[in-house]
Every structure is written in structure tokens, then in C-alpha cells.
Design a protein around this motif. Structure first.
Motif, short mmCIF file in Angstrom:
data_model
loop_
_atom_site.label_atom_id
_atom_site.label_comp_id
_atom_site.label_asym_id
_atom_site.label_seq_id
_atom_site.Cartn_x
_atom_site.Cartn_y
_atom_site.Cartn_z
N ILE A 1 66.67 -4.31 -54.16
CA ILE A 1 68.30 -4.26 -54.83
C ILE A 1 67.64 -2.55 -55.11
O ILE A 1 66.59 -2.31 -55.49
CB ILE A 1 68.17 -5.07 -55.47
CG1 ILE A 1 68.22 -6.44 -55.51
CG2 ILE A 1 69.28 -4.50 -56.27
CD1 ILE A 1 68.39 -7.66 -56.17
N LEU A 2 69.12 -2.52 -55.30
CA LEU A 2 69.12 -0.33 -55.95
C LEU A 2 69.61 -0.21 -56.97
O LEU A 2 70.66 -0.91 -56.93
CB LEU A 2 69.36 0.74 -54.85
CG LEU A 2 69.89 1.88 -55.28
CD1 LEU A 2 69.60 3.04 -53.46
CD2 LEU A 2 70.62 2.53 -55.04
N ASP A 3 69.57 0.16 -57.97
CA ASP A 3 70.44 -0.05 -59.02
C ASP A 3 71.38 1.04 -59.35
O ASP A 3 70.58 2.73 -59.26
CB ASP A 3 69.42 0.02 -60.49
CG ASP A 3 70.15 0.22 -61.69
OD1 ASP A 3 71.78 0.62 -61.53
OD2 ASP A 3 69.34 0.03 -62.99
N THR A 4 72.51 1.35 -58.95
CA THR A 4 72.94 2.49 -58.87
C THR A 4 73.37 3.75 -60.07
O THR A 4 72.86 4.61 -59.86
CB THR A 4 74.72 2.40 -58.09
OG1 THR A 4 74.66 1.38 -58.75
CG2 THR A 4 74.25 1.55 -56.67
N GLU A 5 73.04 3.14 -60.70
CA GLU A 5 73.24 3.48 -62.34
C GLU A 5 72.34 4.44 -62.15
O GLU A 5 72.04 5.80 -63.31
CB GLU A 5 73.45 3.09 -63.27
CG GLU A 5 74.04 1.66 -64.18
CD GLU A 5 75.53 2.36 -64.41
OE1 GLU A 5 76.03 3.52 -64.98
OE2 GLU A 5 76.58 2.07 -63.34
N LYS A 6 70.66 4.34 -62.14
CA LYS A 6 69.29 5.07 -62.37
C LYS A 6 69.96 5.70 -61.15
O LYS A 6 68.76 6.66 -60.62
CB LYS A 6 68.42 4.01 -62.09
CG LYS A 6 67.92 3.13 -63.67
CD LYS A 6 66.65 2.69 -63.09
CE LYS A 6 66.39 1.71 -64.46
NZ LYS A 6 65.46 0.78 -63.99
N CYS A 7 70.37 5.75 -59.78
CA CYS A 7 70.01 6.20 -58.71
C CYS A 7 70.49 7.94 -58.74
O CYS A 7 71.22 8.46 -59.26
CB CYS A 7 70.60 5.78 -57.45
SG CYS A 7 70.85 7.32 -55.78
#
Ligand SMILES: Cc1cc2nc3c(=O)[nH]c(=O)nc-3n(C[C@H](O)[C@H](O)[C@H](O)COP(=O)(O)O)c2cc1C
Length: 625
Positions: free
Chosen positions: A601-607
């Protein structure tokens, strides 16, 4: 050499001699030596073919009464640049594509000696897969009509005799039997319009210069061609330099000029070299100089190499550059026809415009008018590039639709993608959409939709193109090339570029779109020269036809094409992810997590959108969402 052609009779005799020499060449092998093919090694192929064919004259089996001589010639650009290096073999009419030196032996043994075709070297249609060994049957060529390019790829541009064999210098000979007014009248009647961008009637321009009663007048051939991606004029100068010289001579005679300048940018070394050779050969034959063909007409041609500034293509800036000044435009009037080079009446024409002139003089105005449309007679060359199957140089009758050019000549969109837009007319042109595909290509219909033929740049774009980024790209070009003389162009293009940059960086606001429109109309209305006056065109047309994409960038903070780096949102496709963890191991900010063998899973907030995970993923599971 050494033969002087000092009368029409001598010209006809030289033509006949050259024609017979070429007739003797029962096999002609033409290797494209345009800039593109030379860069891919075509001169080595030419050398290898010369070596391999030098002793085989009698062995040829496919020509009934044997082979008299084999001519291996380098020619100008064949136009099909994406397929180069190109080799054409006559009389078979075979065209081989992407040839290498390693293919030479097979070409000689199979095609030259036996007349058989090597299928693997023939053009294969990228969509249908059909193989076309014969050049004129290839859709790219089949749908073209060549006037300006008629000798490009057909004759050796460094051999004056080959030009003579194809009616070279017959048009100036004919013009010299007419009055100046008669020559101007033929050009007027032909309806020829300038191919350098503006589409101004050539005959009318010549009339203005002829009407000026001054002893000293000049003619200039504008070979600056600064539009990104355009190489029409370069190919004509490289492939048929004598045609350009002859057109310039006719313009000189018709308007009363004894000196012609050819302004070529120094980045076109091959064009400069071939033009220089053509001028010196024409002088040696007496076709340039004093009392041409035994008449009172004397004419010399001087090459001026420009340093490669886009604005130097603008006629007043170009003249300043020839005079040794900084290439900056000045207000018009006075027009060059009244006060041009060193204050003298001057006629400036584009390379392609001049390349049309000899044929019009020889074949007549009616012949020319039969091609093209009522208000835009003749043909137009285009450099077709971008996401299209067949890229290169083409010449089509005016009035063909964009669809015919993109799909029939250009072979359609590459990789089965969807057509999105076409940018036509270079940095001063506009972006058109699918709804314009049935629009005819001529001066008037394009200007009605805010675009222009310009000098003929045609960039085809597929669904993966960000239109705002395209507008930003062209604005960056014109902003860099603005000479800075007038405030609106200097400052206006800068502000427009800043706004466009802000939008693609994801920092744009809705009011930026309004501001962009305001500045664009001020720059268009108030700039001193055509550079500023047309610089807003790509922005205005994209705002008109793709406004929702601008809105998506500034309101939704999304780039619909997924191109703008700052607006990309990455996600992991759970169906494709195998849970190998390679993505999470390279992520510098720890935005990816998960369990081995389960979708990550990719955390878009951190990306931070660095794209490292995209590169690392072996399953193409990281996608722009
Ligand atoms: C910024 C700018 C660049 C231009 N560049 C060229 C060029 O590279 N070649 C050209 O023929 N005309 C160019 N033009 C148009 C010329 O000023 C001029 O109109 C043209 O050479 C006239 O020839 P034609 O009537 O045969 O088209 C340019 C105009 C502008 C405003």
C-alpha cells in the motif's frame, strides 16, 4: 566543367548532354544524404555501394539489353526520415529502409544483379503489417504531390548537370524572354502565397518592389527556419540548391535586383555547403554573373550565415543581421519593398516560395492553380512529427484535410493510441483537436480557428500528452527567443511562462487562467513584430479547445494525461502487485508498506512523487492514478 552556357541554345545543348548521360545510367542507386540519413551513416553505405558495383555493369540480368552503367548517387532528403537510411533503386522504383553497410552485399547480389526484392528491407506498415517494396505505392508517398520537393531524393544536389537534365535553369531562360511585368503577372495569376508563414501573395510583393524606381534593389531568400521541429527549407536547400538559386534569380529579374542574398542559419552546415557549391558551379557555367544567357541580366548570389536566433527569420530583423547589426525587428511601414537592405527596395521570400517559382514560370499559372484550393493554390511541405507512425518531410496539395495528412500520409497514431491534438504552424501556430480533423489545410481555414499553416511544422499528439505542458513548452521557446526590444513581448511572454509553469507545478489558481488570457491578448495586440504577435497562439488555442484540462490542473490539482510530475498521484495496483517489497525498499520517505506476498500500500500523503518505486517494480504495479 569549364563549359560556358552563354545562350539558350547552349543551355538546351547542355540539357540534352546531361539527359543522355543519365539515360545511359540504366541503374541508378540513390542513397539519401539529407542531414538525418547522413547522421545514421548513409555516406558509408554510399561508399560501400560504389565499391561493390564498380565492376558489375554487364552482369545485370533484369534489364533486357544489359546494363550500360550503374550510377551510385547521394541525393537530398527523401522525406521518410524515420525509416532512414534510405536507398532507392531505379528503374525498379524499390525503396529500402533502415539500410546498414552490412546489407550492401545482399542488395547488390539480389536486387542490382537479379532485380529481386529483399522483403526484410522494404517498408512494413506499422498498423496493417503490409509490406511495400515500391516507393510510390507506400501510403506515405502515394498521397503526396511534389513541386518544391520534386528533385529532392531524385537528383544529386551537388551535380549541376543532373539539375540541367530536369529542366534546370530553363525557367530563368524563359523569364528572360519576357518583360519584368509579364513575369510578375504570371506569379500574380498563379495565386502563389508566401510559404514562410504569413501567406502574403508573392506576385503582389514582387509588384511593390518592381514599382519602386531605384537603381539598387535586392532580393533575399529567407532560409532561417527557426521553428522547432521544422526542416522543410533545410531539406530543399540541401536537396535541390539550384532550384532555390533559380527561383531567387527569377525574383531578382522580375523586381530589378542584381544581387540576391540567401540567409541560412549556421546550424545548417550541409545546406550551406551545398548552396556554396551550387553557386560556384553556376558561376563556372556562366549561369550566375554578368550577362546571363547572353542577355543584359547580371546577377550574383551571396550566402549570409545567421547565428541561429528565431527572431532573425523576421524580415526586418533578418535585414539588420545581414547589415551586420544585431538581429532585431523594426516597425513596418516602411516595408522592405520600399526601404529594405541598406535602405534599398528589397524582396524577401521564403525558400519554399522560391522553389515553386521555376515550375510556375515553365508550366504556367493555370497549371499551378489546378493544385490546391481557390485561395491557397499549390502544395505545402510539412515536417510531420510526434506520435504519428510515419514521421518526416511531406508535400501535399493545399486543401487536404488534417485527417488525410495524419492518417493517410502519416499512417495514423503510433502504438494504437488515441489522437488527442495537433500543433500546427510551429511556436506561432495553434493546437487543434479531434473536431478539427476534417478541416482543410489552407491559409484561410486554419486562421479561422486560431491556428496557422506557418512554415509547416505539424506535431501530432496522442492521449498521453498534457496540453498545458505543450503550451508551456512553446511559451518557453518564444520567451527565450524574444529579442527584448519591445516591452509587451519581453515582459508579457515572461509573465505568461511563469503562470504556465505555476500551473504545471500544481500551484495554479483559477484566477491564473483569466490573467493568462488578459496578458495573451495584450501581447498579441501590442508587440512590435510577429514573434510577440503570434507567441500567445498556442496558449489561446489550448485555452479555447482544452480549457477543462487547465481547470483540472488548477482546481482538481490533477493532470488528466498523468504527465505533470507535481500533479502525479501514485498508487499500487493490487491485482498486479506480487508483494515482492522492492518498491518499499527504494522509497526514500517510507511511504510504502505491506506484507511479503500480499499487495503493498502506498500512502499518498507521505509520497514525494520521486518515481523510484515505479522504476523498481518488476510488475508495473505502481501506477499514476
Ligand atoms: C519571429 C518570426 C520568425 C520568422 N521566421 C521565418 C523563417 O524562418 N523563414 C521564413 O521564410 N519566414 C520567416 N518569417 C516570416 C518572414 O518575416 C517573411 O514574412 C517571409 O520570409 C516572407 O517570405 P514569403 O512571403 O515567401 O513567405 C518569420 C516571421 C517572424 C515574425
Amino acid at each position: 566543367m569549364g563549359l560556358k552556357i552563354d545562350s539558350k541554345k547552349a543551355l538546351d545543348a547542355a540539357k540534352e548532354k546531361a539527359r543522355q548521360r543519365m539515360e545511359n545510367e540504366t541503374i541508378r542507386i540513390l542513397i539519401c544524404a539529407g542531414t538525418g540519413c547522413v547522421a545514421s551513416g548513409s555516406l558509408d553505405i554510399a561508399a560501400a555501394l560504389k565499391e561493390a558495383t564498380k565492376d558489375i555493369k554487364a552482369e545485370v540480368t533484369f534489364i533486357e539489353d544489359g546494363c550500360k552503367s550503374i550510377a551510385v548517387k547521394t541525393s537530398g532528403c527523401h522525406g521518410f526520415c524515420a525509416m532512414g537510411p534510405l536507398v532507392r533503386i531505379e528503374p525498379l522504383g524499390v525503396l529500402y529502409t533502415k539500410v546498414t553497410v552490412d546489407d550492401v552485399e545482399e542488395i547488390v547480389e539480389t536486387t542490382i544483379k537479379k532485380g529481386e526484392i529483399i522483403e526484410r528491407l522494404a517498408y512494413k506498415h506499422p498498423v496493417s503489417g503490409e509490406i511495400y517494396p515500391i516507393e510510390k505505392e507506400i501510403p506515405f508517398y502515394k498521397n503526396q504531390t511534389r513541386i518544391g520537393l520534386m528533385n529532392c531524393g531524385v537528383i544529386d544536389p551537388e551535380d549541376l548537370e543532373e539539375y540541367l537534365a530536369r529542366d534546370g535553369y530553363q525557367a530563368i531562360a524563359k523569364a528572360l524572354t519576357m518583360s519584368q511585368q509579364e513575369v510578375v503577372d504570371i506569379i500574380k495569376a498563379s495565386g502563389l502565397r508566401g510559404r514562410g508563414g504569413g501567406g502574403f501573395p508573392t506576385g503582389l510583393k514582387w509588384q511593390f518592389a518592381l514599382d519602386e524606381e531605384r537603381e539598387q534593389k535586392y532580393v533575399i531568400c529567407n532560409g532561417d527556419e527557426g521553428d522547432p521541429g521544422a526542416f522543410m527549407d533545410r531539406s530543399i536547400m540541401e536537396g535541390d540548391p539550384h532550384k532555390v538559386i533559380e527561383g531567387l534569380m527569377i525574383a531578382g529579374y522580375a523586381t530589378g535586383a542584381d544581387t540576391g542574398y540567401i540567409y541560412v542559419r549556421a546550424e545548417y552546415p550541409l545546406a550551406v555547403k551545398r548552396l556554396k557549391k551550387a553557386i560556384s558551379d553556376a558561376q563556372a557555367y556562366g549561369l550566375l554573373g554578368e550577362n546571363i544567357l547572353g542577355t543584359d541580366f547580371s546577377f550574383k548570389v551571396i550566402i549570409k550565415e545567421g547565428a541561429g536566433a528565431f527572431v532573425c527569420g523576421e524580415e526586418t530583423a533578418l535585414m539588420a543581421s545581414i547589415e551586420g547589426e544585431r538581429g532585431m525587428p523594426r516597425p513596418k511601414p516602411p516595408f522592405p519593398a520600399q526601404r529594405g537592405l541598406w535602405g534599398c527596395p528589397t524582396t524577401i521570400n521564403n525558400v519554399e516560395t522560391l522553389a515553386n517559382v521555376p515550375n510556375i514560370i515553365l508550366k504556367g499559372a493555370d497549371w499551378f492553380r489546378k493544385l490546391g484550393t481557390e485561395n491557397s493554390p499549390g502544395t505545402k511541405t510539412f515536417a510531420i512529427t510526434g506520435d504519428v507512425a510515419n514521421t518526416g518531410l511531406i508535400e501535399v496539395p493545399m486543401g487536404l484535410t488534417l485527417r488525410e495528412v495524419i492518417y493517410d500520409v502519416g499512417g495514423g497514431i503510433k502504438d494504437n493510441k488515441k489522437f488527442k491534438a495537433v500543433q500546427i504552424g510551429g511556436p506561432s501556430g495553434g493546437c487543434l483537436t479531434e473536431e478539427h480533423l476534417d478541416l482543410t489545410l489552407d491559409f484561410d481555414s486554419l486562421s479561422q480557428v486560431g491556428a496557422m499553416i506557418g512554415s509547416g511544422g505539424l506535431v501530432v499528439m496522442d492521449e498521453d500528452t498534457c496540453i498545458v505542458e505543450v503550451a508551456r513548452f512553446f511559451m518557453e521557446f518564444t520567451q527565450n527567443e524574444s529579442c527584448g526590444k519591445c516591452v509587451l513581448c519581453r515582459e508579457g511572454t515572461k509573465r505568461m511562462l511563469e503562470i504556465l509553469q505555476r500551473i504545471v507545478d500544481g500551484k495554479g489558481e483559477l484566477k491564473d487562467i483569466e490573467k493568462l488570457e488578459d496578458i495573451a491578448s495584450a501581447v498579441k495586440d501590442g508587440s512590435l513584430c510577429g514573434l510577440g504577435k503570434t507567441a500567445p497562439n498556442p496558449v489561446l488555442t489550448t485555452l479555447k479547445y482544452f480549457r477543462d484540462e487547465y481547470i483540472a490542473h488548477v482546481v482538481d490539482k490533477k493532470c488528466p494525461a498523468g504527465i505533470c510530475e507535481a500533479l502525479k498521484v501514485y498508487g499500487i495496483n493490487a491485482d498486479k502487485c506480487k508483494g515482492c517489497s522492492k518498491c518499499s525498499r527504494v522509497c526514500p520517505v517510507g511511504a510504502i508498506s505491506g506484507e511479503i506476498k500480499k499487495p503493498f500500500i502506498l500512502d499518498t500523503e507521505k509520497c514525494i512523487k520521486c518515481g523510484a518505486c515505479v522504476e523498481a517494480c518488476p510488475f508495473d504495479a505502481v501506477e499514476v492514478v
